[in-house]
Write an enzyme that holds these catalytic residues in place. Structure first.
Site, PDB file in Angstrom:
ATOM      1  N   HIS A 193       0.841  -1.202   0.000  1.00  0.00           N
ATOM      2  CA  HIS A 193       0.000   0.000   0.000  1.00  0.00           C
ATOM      3  C   HIS A 193       0.882   1.261   0.000  1.00  0.00           C
ATOM      4  O   HIS A 193       0.822   2.085   0.914  1.00  0.00           O
ATOM      5  CB  HIS A 193      -0.926   0.012   1.221  1.00  0.00           C
ATOM      6  N   ASP A 197      -3.470   6.886  -1.853  1.00  0.00           N
ATOM      7  CA  ASP A 197      -4.760   6.496  -2.425  1.00  0.00           C
ATOM      8  C   ASP A 197      -4.491   5.807  -3.758  1.00  0.00           C
ATOM      9  O   ASP A 197      -3.396   5.917  -4.321  1.00  0.00           O
ATOM     10  CB  ASP A 197      -5.650   7.725  -2.629  1.00  0.00           C
ATOM     11  N   GLY A 200      -5.563   0.021  -4.726  1.00  0.00           N
ATOM     12  CA  GLY A 200      -6.291  -1.117  -5.281  1.00  0.00           C
ATOM     13  C   GLY A 200      -6.248  -1.129  -6.798  1.00  0.00           C
ATOM     14  O   GLY A 200      -5.938  -2.158  -7.415  1.00  0.00           O
ATOM     15  N   MET A 202      -4.135   0.436  -8.734  1.00  0.00           N
ATOM     16  CA  MET A 202      -2.763   0.234  -9.181  1.00  0.00           C
ATOM     17  C   MET A 202      -2.364  -1.238  -9.101  1.00  0.00           C
ATOM     18  O   MET A 202      -1.680  -1.764  -9.991  1.00  0.00           O
ATOM     19  CB  MET A 202      -1.813   1.071  -8.338  1.00  0.00           C
ATOM     20  N   SER A 203      -2.788  -1.941  -8.067  1.00  0.00           N
ATOM     21  CA  SER A 203      -2.446  -3.353  -7.919  1.00  0.00           C
ATOM     22  C   SER A 203      -3.112  -4.191  -8.993  1.00  0.00           C
ATOM     23  O   SER A 203      -2.501  -5.106  -9.560  1.00  0.00           O
ATOM     24  CB  SER A 203      -2.859  -3.844  -6.522  1.00  0.00           C
TER      25      SER A 203
END
Length: 379
Positions: A193, A197, A200, A202-203
């Site tokens: 993380h 912000d 999620g 980006m992952s």
């Protein structure tokens, strides 16, 4: 230390083999399909992936409206905030798709931060974009902002962990299947993380990038973001991240349940895409037959095919798809409307076209044909 790649069980290897077979079939089917509707399908799949991944984060724009935004339309039913998030994700996704065949490609912290800026730069400096977070981070449970699901590693650890992840992306577990590596990249990034912000998305984007770099399928056909965005699947997604990741950064935990979840996602999304390719191909052939019998031009079939597959078409989209001028596109839309094949909805600004009373019913039946998605782990 990162979360480690687990040893797969025989059932997992069997599911992975099935996924490989389906992806090979998809590649051949797409290569043999007419270019026009293949481009149509690629755009629709990208729009669905963007819509789904944003929905997971609470930004809701219908996939049809996402496709319109991608084409430059701004008169869609979405808030300014949701439009901005959609366009930002499109920018990042477009860049990711363009990287699938770069010869001298390598992963770097700069690449990841640049992708993050594309995704979150419109929030900067209120929400810092393009650089690691400088504060602690707490992930709340879905539906309960006071309940902590996960606490990320201390901000002082982030640069080192990201350096380790980048090194792994370039050279770690290279003997593992690309789909397994992609799932592990997703898990490690979301658990580190590293940004304030957008972690999620980006992952999920990083997972798509690794899959695309595998070279089996075009990037548009590779993403599982559409599958993850389905309501029941989203709940399971959060659940397995909680169970595998633990309440705090704990890379010693068993990651096999995460891999099983991803294998299910790969398998079921491949099923969905294959069904869509099949229906799309059949619709195109049926429309070509109708064109021969009814005086429809081949380029007009492009507009009718999009209506069959997505429910509507805009004049501007048709214009771009056929590389014609506005006057020609307008004349075609008017001719199709007069013949009853299309029906116009809305005023000039924001107008789109849906199936009219004379639209071939066999084509609509093919486009709306139900299908069954199986669970390879319960077969």
């Amino acid at each position: 230390m990162l979360y480690g790649t687990p040893r797969l069980e025989p059932v997992d290897l069997d599911v992975l083999e099935q996924v490989d077979a389906m992806r090979d079939q998809l590649r051949h089917a797409v290569q043999q399909a007419p270019m026009k509707w293949t481009q149509d399908l690629r755009k629709a799949l990208t729009a669905s992936a963007i819509a789904a991944s944003n929905t997971i984060e609470g930004y809701r724009v219908d996939a049809k409206d996402v496709a319109d935004l991608m084409d430059g339309e701004r008169d869609v039913e979405a808030s300014d905030e949701n439009k901005a998030e959609t366009l930002a994700y499109q920018q990042a996704m477009t860049y990711i798709q363009s990287l699938h065949d770069v010869a001298d490609f390598y992963y770097s912290k700069e690449l990841l931060n640049s992708l993050h800026w594309m995704l979150q730069g419109h929030h900067h400096p209120i929400k810092t974009a393009g650089q690691w977070r400088k504060t602690s981070i707490r992930i709340t449970a879905p539906g309960d902002e006071l309940a902590t699901d996960y606490e990320g590693p201390d901000q002082e650890l982030v640069p080192g962990l990201m350096a380790e992840l980048v090194a792994w992306l370039n050279g770690g577990d290279l003997d593992s299947h690309v789909l397994i590596r992609a799932a592990m990249a997703h898990l490690n990034l979301v658990k580190i993380h590293p940004w304030s912000d957008g972690n999620g998305r980006m992952s999920r984007s990083l997972q798509t990038l690794l899959i695309a770099r595998g070279g089996v399928l075009a990037p548009e056909f590779s993403s599982i973001e559409e599958w993850l965005g389905m309501p029941g699947n989203t709940w399971e997604y959060y659940k397995v991240l909680r169970e595998v990741g633990g309440p705090v950064w704990s890379p010693e935990r068993d990651t096999l349940p995460w891999i099983k979840f991803n294998l299910l996602a790969y398998h079921q999304q491949a099923q969905r895409v294959q069904r869509r390719v099949d229906r799309s191909n059949e619709c195109w052939m049926q429309l070509m037959e109708a064109a021969e019998a009814g005086g429809i031009t081949e380029r007009q079939v492009t507009a009718l095919h999009e209506v069959a597959m997505t429910g509507r078409v805009r004049r501007s989209r048709y214009e771009k798809a056929e590389a014609i001028n506005t006057q020609q596109a307008t004349r075609d839309m008017q001719a199709l409307t007069r013949s009853g094949l299309l029906t116009a909805v809305g005023q000039t600004k924001g107008r789109y076209y849906v199936a009219g009373p004379a639209f071939p019913q066999n084509v609509l039946a093919t486009a709306q044909r139900p299908h069954t998605i199986t669970n390879p782990y319960s077969a």
